[in-house]
Design an enzyme around this catalytic site. Sequence first.
Site, PDB file in Angstrom:
ATOM      1  N   THR A  14     -22.008  48.267  28.811  1.00 57.22           N
ATOM      2  CA  THR A  14     -21.268  47.805  27.643  1.00 57.22           C
ATOM      3  C   THR A  14     -21.234  46.290  27.618  1.00 57.22           C
ATOM      4  OG1 THR A  14     -19.186  47.952  26.412  1.00 57.22           O
ATOM      5  CG2 THR A  14     -19.018  47.837  28.808  1.00 57.22           C
ATOM      6  N   ASN A  16     -18.745  45.121  25.666  1.00 53.84           N
ATOM      7  CA  ASN A  16     -17.361  45.037  25.202  1.00 53.84           C
ATOM      8  C   ASN A  16     -16.463  44.676  26.382  1.00 53.84           C
ATOM      9  OD1 ASN A  16     -14.597  46.012  24.712  1.00 53.84           O
ATOM     10  ND2 ASN A  16     -15.407  46.852  22.809  1.00 53.84           N
ATOM     11  N   GLY A  18     -13.273  44.446  26.661  1.00 58.91           N
ATOM     12  CA  GLY A  18     -12.116  45.312  26.834  1.00 58.91           C
ATOM     13  C   GLY A  18     -12.469  46.601  27.569  1.00 58.91           C
ATOM     14  N   LYS A  19     -13.584  47.219  27.179  1.00 64.80           N
ATOM     15  CA  LYS A  19     -14.018  48.444  27.856  1.00 64.80           C
ATOM     16  C   LYS A  19     -14.384  48.153  29.308  1.00 64.80           C
ATOM     17  CE  LYS A  19     -15.883  51.071  23.941  1.00 64.80           C
ATOM     18  NZ  LYS A  19     -17.092  51.732  23.388  1.00 64.80           N
ATOM     19  N   ASP A  75     -19.237  56.055  24.737  1.00 65.00           N
ATOM     20  CA  ASP A  75     -19.238  55.951  23.280  1.00 65.00           C
ATOM     21  C   ASP A  75     -17.932  56.567  22.824  1.00 65.00           C
ATOM     22  OD1 ASP A  75     -20.854  54.888  21.115  1.00 65.00           O
ATOM     23  OD2 ASP A  75     -20.718  56.894  20.272  1.00 65.00           O
ATOM     24  N   SER A  76     -17.209  55.814  22.055  1.00 60.20           N
ATOM     25  CA  SER A  76     -15.873  56.261  21.702  1.00 60.20           C
ATOM     26  C   SER A  76     -15.540  55.855  20.280  1.00 60.20           C
ATOM     27  CB  SER A  76     -14.838  55.663  22.672  1.00 60.20           C
ATOM     28  OG  SER A  76     -14.927  54.256  22.680  1.00 60.20           O
ATOM     29  N   TYR A 163      -8.798  49.726  17.793  1.00 62.44           N
ATOM     30  CA  TYR A 163      -7.781  50.318  16.930  1.00 62.44           C
ATOM     31  C   TYR A 163      -6.433  50.515  17.637  1.00 62.44           C
ATOM     32  CZ  TYR A 163     -10.761  51.663  12.921  1.00 62.44           C
ATOM     33  OH  TYR A 163     -11.571  51.663  11.793  1.00 62.44           O
ATOM     34  N   ASP A 164      -6.246  49.961  18.804  1.00 64.46           N
ATOM     35  CA  ASP A 164      -5.022  50.188  19.571  1.00 64.46           C
ATOM     36  C   ASP A 164      -3.729  49.887  18.800  1.00 64.46           C
ATOM     37  OD1 ASP A 164      -6.508  51.090  21.670  1.00 64.46           O
ATOM     38  OD2 ASP A 164      -6.155  49.374  22.982  1.00 64.46           O
ATOM     39  N   ARG A 190     -10.161  57.451  27.286  1.00 63.38           N
ATOM     40  CA  ARG A 190     -11.125  57.040  28.306  1.00 63.38           C
ATOM     41  C   ARG A 190     -10.639  57.443  29.691  1.00 63.38           C
ATOM     42  NH1 ARG A 190     -11.630  52.458  26.321  1.00 63.38           N
ATOM     43  NH2 ARG A 190     -13.226  53.123  24.848  1.00 63.38           N
TER      44      ARG A 190
END
Length: 203
Positions: A14, A16, A18-19, A75-76, A163-164, A190
């Site tokens: 990733t 990302n 954050g991930k 993938d989320s 989207y948190d 997750r």
Amino acid sequence: MSRKFDGDRILVATHNAGKLEEMQELFGPLGIAVVGAKELNLEEPDETEDTFIGNARIKAHAASRATGLPALADDSGIQVAALDNAPGVYTADWAETPDGRDFLMAMEKTHALLEKSGAPQPWNCRFCATLVLAWPDGHDEVVEGFVDGTFQWPMRGETGHGYDPIFQPIGETRTFAEMTHDEKNAISHRADAFKKLLAKCFD
């Protein structure tokens, strides 16, 4: 029979931040070093599938082939019941702009569509996460995680990502963005997928 992970270093496919941070926190207690795709200058492959599993497989196998390391891809997305489970696999696409991803814009778009739909509140939604752990020989293991909640407006909270700020899990009074990392990681989609991955490949 599931394949067990027996290394001490794993590539998380990733870009990302954050991930990647979530995965580092989840793998930390196992003593497994986590390296991100950006750190290894890996390109992001095109996500051409229309399912979470399909796109996670693309990312995991591309990263594993490129580096020779076992690679974990996620993938989320969020599924909103009143929008026929959109944006779903296209969650990140809804945030795309010429200057990068803008999740504030994506959340505002989702809210506008909900208002237009006339669907009564609460607006039920679900966060979904698929994890694929791939090895250089082409083998992979797949797990899926979920957490149900409601779409909240206006947005609340300053932590988290994506989207948190609009997602309030069932049984909670706070959104993911109002929780600490540890609180969110204990109940997130997750985290649910990660627990299943641990049982399948790390125990």
